[in-house]
Motif scaffolding. Structure first.
Motif, PDB file in Angstrom:
ATOM      1  N   ASN A 163       0.820  -1.218   0.000  1.00 18.84           N
ATOM      2  CA  ASN A 163       0.000   0.000   0.000  1.00 18.84           C
ATOM      3  C   ASN A 163       0.850   1.263   0.000  1.00 18.84           C
ATOM      4  N   LEU A 164       1.887   1.292   0.804  1.00 17.09           N
ATOM      5  CA  LEU A 164       2.734   2.482   0.850  1.00 17.09           C
ATOM      6  C   LEU A 164       3.567   2.632  -0.420  1.00 17.09           C
ATOM      7  N   THR A 165       4.077   1.512  -0.933  1.00 14.46           N
ATOM      8  CA  THR A 165       4.890   1.570  -2.160  1.00 14.46           C
ATOM      9  C   THR A 165       4.060   2.038  -3.345  1.00 14.46           C
ATOM     10  N   ALA A 166       2.843   1.512  -3.482  1.00 15.64           N
ATOM     11  CA  ALA A 166       1.985   1.912  -4.600  1.00 15.64           C
ATOM     12  C   ALA A 166       1.656   3.399  -4.543  1.00 15.64           C
ATOM     13  N   GLY A 167       1.359   3.904  -3.364  1.00 15.37           N
ATOM     14  CA  GLY A 167       1.062   5.327  -3.240  1.00 15.37           C
ATOM     15  C   GLY A 167       2.247   6.208  -3.568  1.00 15.37           C
ATOM     16  N   HIS A 168       3.434   5.822  -3.104  1.00 12.25           N
ATOM     17  CA  HIS A 168       4.631   6.617  -3.392  1.00 12.25           C
ATOM     18  C   HIS A 168       4.968   6.611  -4.881  1.00 12.25           C
ATOM     19  N   LEU A 169       4.815   5.452  -5.509  1.00  8.57           N
ATOM     20  CA  LEU A 169       5.089   5.382  -6.952  1.00  8.57           C
ATOM     21  C   LEU A 169       4.104   6.243  -7.736  1.00  8.57           C
TER      22      LEU A 169
END
Length: 226
Positions: A163-169
């Motif tokens: 969830n955090l990686t997808a948002g940052h990308l």
């Protein structure tokens, strides 16, 4: 300039100092602490939120599980701070690393399992086989329940990381598109900038929600073993 989309998950240094260190010091610089015994509004709101969160987690648990109130509160607070600090520019989000999340999820999950095996071994093992199961299905159900038990820490770590990686990308892609469209399409660039601001607000909510979900799932695992 970002040469790789995943460069944002590398710790940024300036003059040999990790910028995440500066980000961690910033809250202390922004919120001044008073030595007077009178609490201010910020501390009052913080204490109210901590009390509400603790009550919500501890209500479903039996009395032996109430000793976990402080560890769960610390886990929630730590994840919220780490996730929110990672949204600052030129900082690093440790919770986007699967190694950190698994290192946090596996010991905590294992602690809940060991507590159940120590305090109520019969009840803990009874979860592996539902009542009234046909004899032919017993080996299959034991295997399925064992796999579902072992996959819990993986689900905890992967959920937080994904969830955090997808948002940052997504924020990186939209911000790059905003800068590229500014000289070529000046009318479209403000629209992407507005989208970026909305996404930033969403990511702030996701950072807090994911920390809450991580802690809530731990409390549910603890509820089964106390």
């Amino acid at each position: 300039m970002t040469m790789n989309l995943f460069d944002q998950f590398s710790s940024t240094y300036m003059l040999g100092i990790p910028l995440i260190t500066i980000a961690m010091i910033m809250p202390l610089m922004i919120f001044s602490h008073s030595t007077r015994p009178i609490t201010n509004r910020t501390i009052t709101i913080q204490n109210w939120l901590m009390l509400k969160f603790t009550n919500q987690l501890m209500n479903p648990l039996n009395k032996p599980g109430h000793t976990w109130s402080l560890p769960l509160l610390l886990i929630m607070y730590t994840l919220v701070v780490i996730n929110l600090l990672g949204l600052l520019p030129y900082t690093f989000t440790p919770s986007t690393q699967l190694s950190m999340n698994m290192g946090l999820a596996i010991p905590l999950w294992l602690a809940t399992v060991l507590i159940g095996l120590r305090n109520q071994p019969t009840t803990a093992l009874a979860h592996m086989l539902p009542t009234g199961t046909p004899i032919l299905l017993i080996p299959i159900l034991i295997i399925i329940e064992t796999v579902s038990l072992l996959i819990r820490p993986l689900a905890l770590g992967v959920r937080l990381t994904a969830n955090l990686t997808a948002g940052h990308l997504l924020m990186t892609l939209i911000s790059s598109a905003t800068l590229l469209l500014l000289p070529m399409m000046p009318l479209v660039s403000p629209m992407t900038l507005t989208l970026l601001l909305l996404l930033t607000g969403l990511e702030i909510a996701v950072a807090m929600i994911q920390a809450y979900v991580f802690t809530l799932l731990l409390s549910l695992y603890l509820q089964e073993n106390t």
